[in-house]
Design an enzyme around this catalytic site. Structure first.
Site, mmCIF file in Angstrom:
data_model
loop_
_atom_site.group_PDB
_atom_site.id
_atom_site.type_symbol
_atom_site.label_atom_id
_atom_site.label_comp_id
_atom_site.label_asym_id
_atom_site.label_seq_id
_atom_site.Cartn_x
_atom_site.Cartn_y
_atom_site.Cartn_z
ATOM 1 C CG ASP A 23 -9.751 -3.039 -8.678
ATOM 2 O OD1 ASP A 23 -9.592 -1.818 -8.457
ATOM 3 O OD2 ASP A 23 -9.721 -3.539 -9.825
ATOM 4 C CG ASN B 2 -2.064 6.457 0.200
ATOM 5 O OD1 ASN B 2 -1.567 7.580 0.280
ATOM 6 N ND2 ASN B 2 -1.348 5.383 -0.094
ATOM 7 C CB SER C 143 -0.613 15.469 -6.812
ATOM 8 O OG SER C 143 0.582 16.026 -7.331
ATOM 9 C CE1 TYR D 167 -0.673 10.580 -9.487
ATOM 10 C CE2 TYR D 167 0.209 12.801 -9.699
ATOM 11 C CZ TYR D 167 -0.063 11.688 -8.922
ATOM 12 O OH TYR D 167 0.268 11.694 -7.587
ATOM 13 C CE LYS E 21 -3.180 11.542 -7.109
ATOM 14 N NZ LYS E 21 -3.748 10.591 -6.130
ATOM 15 C CB THR F 60 7.910 7.182 -1.615
ATOM 16 O OG1 THR F 60 7.738 7.789 -2.906
ATOM 17 C CG2 THR F 60 6.943 7.815 -0.634
HETATM 18 N N1 LIG Z 1 4.980 9.935 -3.167
HETATM 19 C C1 LIG Z 1 4.854 11.207 -3.517
HETATM 20 O O1 LIG Z 1 5.800 11.986 -3.475
HETATM 21 C C2 LIG Z 1 3.500 11.736 -3.933
HETATM 22 C C3 LIG Z 1 3.421 13.025 -4.499
HETATM 23 C C4 LIG Z 1 2.184 13.513 -4.881
HETATM 24 C C5 LIG Z 1 1.039 12.739 -4.667
HETATM 25 N N2 LIG Z 1 1.152 11.493 -4.124
HETATM 26 C C6 LIG Z 1 -0.065 10.700 -3.921
HETATM 27 O O2 LIG Z 1 -0.077 10.187 -2.608
HETATM 28 C C7 LIG Z 1 -0.660 8.876 -2.593
HETATM 29 C C8 LIG Z 1 0.330 7.860 -1.995
HETATM 30 O O3 LIG Z 1 1.525 7.864 -2.719
HETATM 31 P P1 LIG Z 1 2.563 6.673 -2.601
HETATM 32 O O4 LIG Z 1 3.767 7.104 -3.370
HETATM 33 O O5 LIG Z 1 2.715 6.267 -1.200
HETATM 34 O O6 LIG Z 1 1.821 5.431 -3.286
HETATM 35 P P2 LIG Z 1 1.551 4.983 -4.793
HETATM 36 O O7 LIG Z 1 0.967 6.096 -5.586
HETATM 37 O O8 LIG Z 1 2.741 4.329 -5.346
HETATM 38 O O9 LIG Z 1 0.463 3.810 -4.574
HETATM 39 C C9 LIG Z 1 -0.635 3.858 -3.762
HETATM 40 C C10 LIG Z 1 -1.190 2.447 -3.492
HETATM 41 O O10 LIG Z 1 -2.415 2.328 -4.214
HETATM 42 C C11 LIG Z 1 -2.560 0.962 -4.566
HETATM 43 N N3 LIG Z 1 -3.536 0.845 -5.633
HETATM 44 C C12 LIG Z 1 -3.396 1.219 -6.937
HETATM 45 N N4 LIG Z 1 -4.517 0.952 -7.618
HETATM 46 C C13 LIG Z 1 -5.393 0.408 -6.725
HETATM 47 C C14 LIG Z 1 -6.719 -0.072 -6.829
HETATM 48 N N5 LIG Z 1 -7.387 -0.051 -7.994
HETATM 49 N N6 LIG Z 1 -7.317 -0.562 -5.711
HETATM 50 C C15 LIG Z 1 -6.655 -0.604 -4.524
HETATM 51 N N7 LIG Z 1 -5.399 -0.164 -4.370
HETATM 52 C C16 LIG Z 1 -4.760 0.338 -5.457
HETATM 53 C C17 LIG Z 1 -1.168 0.521 -4.961
HETATM 54 O O11 LIG Z 1 -1.034 -0.899 -4.946
HETATM 55 C C18 LIG Z 1 -0.312 1.248 -3.922
HETATM 56 O O12 LIG Z 1 -0.067 0.418 -2.799
HETATM 57 C C19 LIG Z 1 -1.041 8.558 -4.030
HETATM 58 O O13 LIG Z 1 -2.388 8.891 -4.250
HETATM 59 C C20 LIG Z 1 -0.126 9.474 -4.830
HETATM 60 O O14 LIG Z 1 -0.664 9.786 -6.109
HETATM 61 C C21 LIG Z 1 2.365 10.970 -3.762
#
Ligand SMILES: NC(=O)c1ccc[n+]([C@@H]2O[C@H](COP(=O)([O-])OP(=O)(O)OC[C@H]3O[C@@H](n4cnc5c(N)ncnc54)[C@H](O)[C@@H]3O)[C@@H](O)[C@H]2O)c1
Length: 249
Positions: A51, A78, A134, A148, A152, A183
Site C-alpha cells: 500500500d 502510476n 491528469s 481528484y 493531481k 482503458t
Molecule cells: N486512464 C486515463 O484515461 C487517465 C486519465 C488521466 C489520468 N490518469 C492517471 O493515470 C494513472 C493510471 O491510470 P489507470 O487508468 O491505468 O489506473 P487506475 O487509476 O485505475 O489505477 C492505478 C493503480 O493504482 C493502484 N492503487 C490504488 N491505490 C493504491 C495504493 N494505495 N497503493 C498501491 N497501489 C494502489 C490500483 O490498484 C491500480 O492498479 C492514474 O494515476 C490515473 O489517475 C489516467
C-alpha cells in the site's frame, strides 16, 4: 531499443492498464521491472503487493528493491484513485476527500521521499522519477471530480519543486498530464453516463482517446536519457485538449 538495459525500474500502481503497459515497455527496452500494487498481481520480474499510502511499507519496498537488485534507477508513480463519492466539493464528504488525496497525492510524496535517497546513488546518469498526473490539474471542469483534480494539481507542484530541488543531483523528476487514455476504467465512466462521451468528444481536437502505447512511450521517454535535459516539467498527453479553444468540425 535498450534504453533501460540493466536499469532497475519500479512501477507503482502496476496492476492497472497503464501501469502494465509502462512495465512492459520498460522490460522490452531491457529494464529490470519491479511491479508494485495494493492488489495482488503478476507484473514485473519482481511483483510486490504494498500500500503506497503506508509509509512503513513504502520505506521497506525501496530498501528491499536495493537490497535485491543493488540499485534503483527509475520510479514511475502510476497510483491513482477515482472515487465515486468524489463529486462537486459541496457534495463530497471529508472521508472521501482524504481517501482521494491519500491515494493520488500522498502516495507520490511517500514514494519520492523514500526513493530519492536511493536514486541519488545511481551512476552514471542519475535516476528518473515520472509521476502520473491528469490534464484536469490544468483546466477547470463543471463535471470534474474536484478532489481528484486538486490532488493531481498537487502532484504537478510536487514534481516541479522536487525537480528543481534535485536538478544538480542528477535525479530528474517529471509528470505526465494524461488526457483520456483508452482503458476499460475510462470507458466505463462514459458507459455509466449515456451520451456523456458524445458531449465530451466535441471538445477533443483529435476526437479520440489516447492509446496505451502512446501512454507507455511518453513515460518511457521521460524516464530515459533521451529526456536528459527535461526536469521539473509536466508534459501534456491529451491530444491538444488543454490547448484548444475551438476544435475542427
Ligand atoms: N486512464 C486515463 O484515461 C487517465 C486519465 C488521466 C489520468 N490518469 C492517471 O493515470 C494513472 C493510471 O491510470 P489507470 O487508468 O491505468 O489506473 P487506475 O487509476 O485505475 O489505477 C492505478 C493503480 O493504482 C493502484 N492503487 C490504488 N491505490 C493504491 C495504493 N494505495 N497503493 C498501491 N497501489 C494502489 C490500483 O490498484 C491500480 O492498479 C492514474 O494515476 C490515473 O489517475 C489516467
Amino acid at each position: 531499443m535498450t534504453r533501460f538495459a540493466g536499469r532497475v525500474c519500479v512501477v507503482n500502481g502496476a496492476a492497472s492498464e497503464i501501469g502494465r503497459a509502462v512495465a512492459a515497455r520498460f522490460a522490452a527496452e531491457g529494464g529490470v521491472v519491479v511491479g508494485v500494487d495494493v492488489i495482488g498481481h503478476d507484473v514485473g520480474e519482481q511483483s510486490v503487493q504494498a500500500d503506497l499510502t503506508d509509509e512503513a511499507q513504502v520505506r521497506a519496498l525501496y530498501d528491499d528493491v536495493v537490497a535485491t537488485h543493488g540499485h534503483l534507477d527509475v520510479v514511475y508513480n502510476n497510483v491513482g484513485l477515482m472515487d465515486r463519492g468524489d463529486l462537486s466539493l459541496l457534495d463530497t464528504d471529508l472521508d472521501t476527500w482524504r481517501r482521494v488525496q491519500d491515494a493520488n497525492l500522498t502516495s507520490v510524496f511517500l514514494s519520492c521521499k523514500h526513493a530519492v535517497p536511493h536514486l541519488r546513488g545511481t551512476e552514471p546518469s542519475g535516476g528518473a522519477i515520472v509521476n502520473a498526473a491528469s490534464f484536469l490539474a490544468d483546466i477547470g471542469a463543471a463535471t470534474a471530480q474536484m478532489g481528484y483534480a486538486a490532488a493531481k494539481a498537487g502532484v504537478v507542484q510536487l514534481t516541479r519543486d522536487l525537480g528543481v530541488h534535485l536538478a544538480r543531483s542528477g535525479v530528474r523528476v517529471n509528470a505526465v498530464l494524461f488526457g483520456p487514455i483508452d482503458t476499460a476504467a475510462q470507458r466505463a465512466v462514459f458507459e455509466r453516463n449515456p451520451g456523456a462521451l458524445d458531449k465530451r468528444l466535441v471538445h477533443w481536437p483529435m476526437g479520440r482517446f489516447g492509446t496505451l502505447d502512446e501512454a507507455a512511450a511518453t513515460v518511457a521517454f521521460l524516464a530515459s536519457d533521451d529526456a536528459g535535459f527535461i526536469t521539473a516539467s509536466a508534459i501534456p498527453l491529451d491530444g491538444g485538449i488543454t490547448e484548444a479553444f475551438t476544435v475542427p468540425d
